[in-house]
Write a protein that holds these residues in place. Structure first.
Motif, PDB file in Angstrom:
ATOM      1  N   ILE A 120       3.913 -32.082 -14.449  1.00  0.00           N
ATOM      2  CA  ILE A 120       3.528 -33.496 -14.446  1.00  0.00           C
ATOM      3  C   ILE A 120       4.321 -34.168 -15.553  1.00  0.00           C
ATOM      4  CG2 ILE A 120       1.641 -35.133 -14.873  1.00  0.00           C
ATOM      5  CD1 ILE A 120      -0.254 -32.957 -13.681  1.00  0.00           C
ATOM      6  N   ILE A 121       5.155 -35.141 -15.167  1.00  0.00           N
ATOM      7  CA  ILE A 121       6.008 -35.791 -16.169  1.00  0.00           C
ATOM      8  C   ILE A 121       5.457 -37.127 -16.627  1.00  0.00           C
ATOM      9  CG2 ILE A 121       8.119 -34.560 -15.526  1.00  0.00           C
ATOM     10  CD1 ILE A 121       8.941 -37.195 -14.024  1.00  0.00           C
ATOM     11  N   SER A 122       4.522 -37.696 -15.842  1.00  0.00           N
ATOM     12  CA  SER A 122       3.827 -38.912 -16.291  1.00  0.00           C
ATOM     13  C   SER A 122       2.524 -39.037 -15.520  1.00  0.00           C
ATOM     14  CB  SER A 122       4.699 -40.154 -16.089  1.00  0.00           C
ATOM     15  OG  SER A 122       4.887 -40.415 -14.725  1.00  0.00           O
ATOM     16  N   GLY A 131      15.206 -24.416  -3.708  1.00  0.00           N
ATOM     17  CA  GLY A 131      15.799 -24.643  -5.023  1.00  0.00           C
ATOM     18  C   GLY A 131      16.231 -26.084  -5.235  1.00  0.00           C
ATOM     19  N   ASP A 132      15.888 -26.963  -4.304  1.00  0.00           N
ATOM     20  CA  ASP A 132      16.246 -28.379  -4.434  1.00  0.00           C
ATOM     21  C   ASP A 132      15.213 -29.105  -5.292  1.00  0.00           C
ATOM     22  OD1 ASP A 132      18.353 -27.960  -2.589  1.00  0.00           O
ATOM     23  OD2 ASP A 132      16.970 -28.287  -0.906  1.00  0.00           O
ATOM     24  N   PRO A 133      15.675 -30.015  -6.184  1.00  0.00           N
ATOM     25  CA  PRO A 133      14.725 -30.754  -7.010  1.00  0.00           C
ATOM     26  C   PRO A 133      13.946 -31.764  -6.176  1.00  0.00           C
ATOM     27  CG  PRO A 133      16.981 -31.455  -7.479  1.00  0.00           C
ATOM     28  CD  PRO A 133      17.064 -30.343  -6.480  1.00  0.00           C
ATOM     29  N   ILE A 134      12.674 -31.886  -6.466  1.00  0.00           N
ATOM     30  CA  ILE A 134      11.859 -32.912  -5.829  1.00  0.00           C
ATOM     31  C   ILE A 134      11.079 -33.646  -6.909  1.00  0.00           C
ATOM     32  CG2 ILE A 134      11.621 -31.713  -3.609  1.00  0.00           C
ATOM     33  CD1 ILE A 134       8.782 -31.044  -4.434  1.00  0.00           C
ATOM     34  N   LYS A 135      10.750 -34.891  -6.600  1.00  0.00           N
ATOM     35  CA  LYS A 135       9.952 -35.716  -7.516  1.00  0.00           C
ATOM     36  C   LYS A 135       8.962 -36.468  -6.639  1.00  0.00           C
ATOM     37  CE  LYS A 135      10.560 -39.289 -11.035  1.00  0.00           C
ATOM     38  NZ  LYS A 135      11.578 -40.114 -11.717  1.00  0.00           N
ATOM     39  N   TRP A 136       7.681 -36.239  -6.905  1.00  0.00           N
ATOM     40  CA  TRP A 136       6.624 -36.905  -6.140  1.00  0.00           C
ATOM     41  C   TRP A 136       5.853 -37.835  -7.047  1.00  0.00           C
ATOM     42  CZ3 TRP A 136       4.013 -32.101  -3.418  1.00  0.00           C
ATOM     43  CH2 TRP A 136       4.802 -31.695  -2.332  1.00  0.00           C
ATOM     44  N   ARG A 137       5.619 -39.047  -6.566  1.00  0.00           N
ATOM     45  CA  ARG A 137       4.693 -39.975  -7.223  1.00  0.00           C
ATOM     46  C   ARG A 137       3.431 -39.949  -6.369  1.00  0.00           C
ATOM     47  NH1 ARG A 137       9.652 -42.427  -8.115  1.00  0.00           N
ATOM     48  NH2 ARG A 137      10.039 -42.848 -10.312  1.00  0.00           N
ATOM     49  N   VAL A 158       5.235 -35.887 -10.450  1.00  0.00           N
ATOM     50  CA  VAL A 158       5.482 -34.447 -10.572  1.00  0.00           C
ATOM     51  C   VAL A 158       6.931 -34.142 -10.222  1.00  0.00           C
ATOM     52  CG1 VAL A 158       4.866 -32.177  -9.647  1.00  0.00           C
ATOM     53  CG2 VAL A 158       3.104 -33.911  -9.933  1.00  0.00           C
ATOM     54  N   LYS A 159       7.535 -33.298 -11.053  1.00  0.00           N
ATOM     55  CA  LYS A 159       8.881 -32.788 -10.765  1.00  0.00           C
ATOM     56  C   LYS A 159       8.767 -31.288 -10.538  1.00  0.00           C
ATOM     57  CE  LYS A 159      12.399 -35.672 -12.876  1.00  0.00           C
ATOM     58  NZ  LYS A 159      13.438 -35.738 -13.921  1.00  0.00           N
ATOM     59  N   ALA A 160       9.548 -30.778  -9.593  1.00  0.00           N
ATOM     60  CA  ALA A 160       9.551 -29.348  -9.298  1.00  0.00           C
ATOM     61  C   ALA A 160      10.813 -29.041  -8.497  1.00  0.00           C
ATOM     62  CB  ALA A 160       8.314 -28.977  -8.482  1.00  0.00           C
ATOM     63  N   LEU A 161      10.963 -27.760  -8.160  1.00  0.00           N
ATOM     64  CA  LEU A 161      11.986 -27.348  -7.204  1.00  0.00           C
ATOM     65  C   LEU A 161      11.240 -26.894  -5.955  1.00  0.00           C
ATOM     66  CD1 LEU A 161      14.353 -25.231  -9.501  1.00  0.00           C
ATOM     67  CD2 LEU A 161      14.644 -27.597  -8.771  1.00  0.00           C
ATOM     68  N   GLN A 180       1.930 -36.489   5.086  1.00  0.00           N
ATOM     69  CA  GLN A 180       1.809 -35.034   5.048  1.00  0.00           C
ATOM     70  C   GLN A 180       2.555 -34.464   3.838  1.00  0.00           C
ATOM     71  OE1 GLN A 180       0.205 -32.997   7.503  1.00  0.00           O
ATOM     72  NE2 GLN A 180       0.590 -31.325   6.109  1.00  0.00           N
ATOM     73  N   PHE A 181       1.889 -33.578   3.122  1.00  0.00           N
ATOM     74  CA  PHE A 181       2.514 -32.828   2.038  1.00  0.00           C
ATOM     75  C   PHE A 181       2.415 -31.357   2.425  1.00  0.00           C
ATOM     76  CE2 PHE A 181       1.288 -36.766   0.071  1.00  0.00           C
ATOM     77  CZ  PHE A 181       2.327 -37.043  -0.796  1.00  0.00           C
ATOM     78  N   SER A 182       3.537 -30.697   2.597  1.00  0.00           N
ATOM     79  CA  SER A 182       3.544 -29.293   2.971  1.00  0.00           C
ATOM     80  C   SER A 182       4.763 -28.667   2.315  1.00  0.00           C
ATOM     81  CB  SER A 182       3.610 -29.151   4.499  1.00  0.00           C
ATOM     82  OG  SER A 182       3.462 -27.796   4.861  1.00  0.00           O
TER      83      SER A 182
END
Length: 185
Positions: free
Chosen positions: A94-96, A136-142, A129-132, A84-86
């Motif tokens: 997109i960083i790569s 305001g917490d950083p997240i990084k999804w592959r 993908v990197k985002a907040l 689940q992505f919510s």
């Protein structure tokens, strides 16, 4: 509550603009807007609420689609493995990405587009993908496959790009080199 009346439709210049980065820390109004965007997606996927308010189902929504030129998106979906992505994402980037491409064999749709546009929309098969998040917490999804397609579609909105801009004009069903179909029900 966001309804279809709040969704900006194709032809509106805001959908062709590059959205402004969100200043950090995120303010209360932006946080509220992002939560409302995410709630729209949840409501749109709830059969009863969706029918009552005549909401078109969506898995992603970008701030420009509600008339706000800010780099914020919301996503609410399950990938093909059941994950689940919510989340509301601030300044996603997109960083790569992979060389390999993918596309939905039944094409893409968009809440801002009230017509079917046939054709394959080539996307990267894998992205990081990197985002907040809304706190305001950083997240990084592959992401891969369907999840990667959803996030690329929404980030495109932040860059003034519509999904049909990727469709081959002379041969809409052309399969690009290094591309495999990603099938969803």
């Amino acid at each position: 509550m966001i309804t279809m009346n709040d969704i900006v439709r194709e032809g509106n210049p805001i959908l062709e603009q590059i959205a402004t980065p969100v200043e950090i820390p995120i303010n209360d109004q932006e946080r509220k807007t992002l939560k409302e965007m995410l709630q729209y997606l949840k409501n749109s996927q709830d059969e009863e609420i969706s029918k009552k308010h005549q909401l078109r189902p969506g898995v992603g929504l970008a701030a420009p689609q509600i008339g706000l030129s800010k780099r914020m998106i919301a996503v609410h979906f399950e990938d093909l493995n059941g994950k689940q992505f919510s989340e509301g994402l601030i300044n996603p980037k997109i960083i790569s990405h992979s060389v390999e491409k993918t596309f939905l064999s039944n094409g893409e749709g968009c809440l801002s587009v009230d017509r079917e546009i046939p054709g394959y929309v080539p996307r990267y098969a894998k992205v990081t993908v990197k985002a907040l998040n809304v706190h305001g917490d950083p997240i990084k999804w592959r992401l891969r496959g369907y999840a990667a397609i959803v996030i690329q579609h929404e980030i495109d909105h932040l860059n003034g790009i519509m999904f049909y801009d990727h469709i081959n004009k002379t041969n809409p069903f052309h399969i690009p080199e290094n591309a495999k179909a990603c099938d969803v029900e």
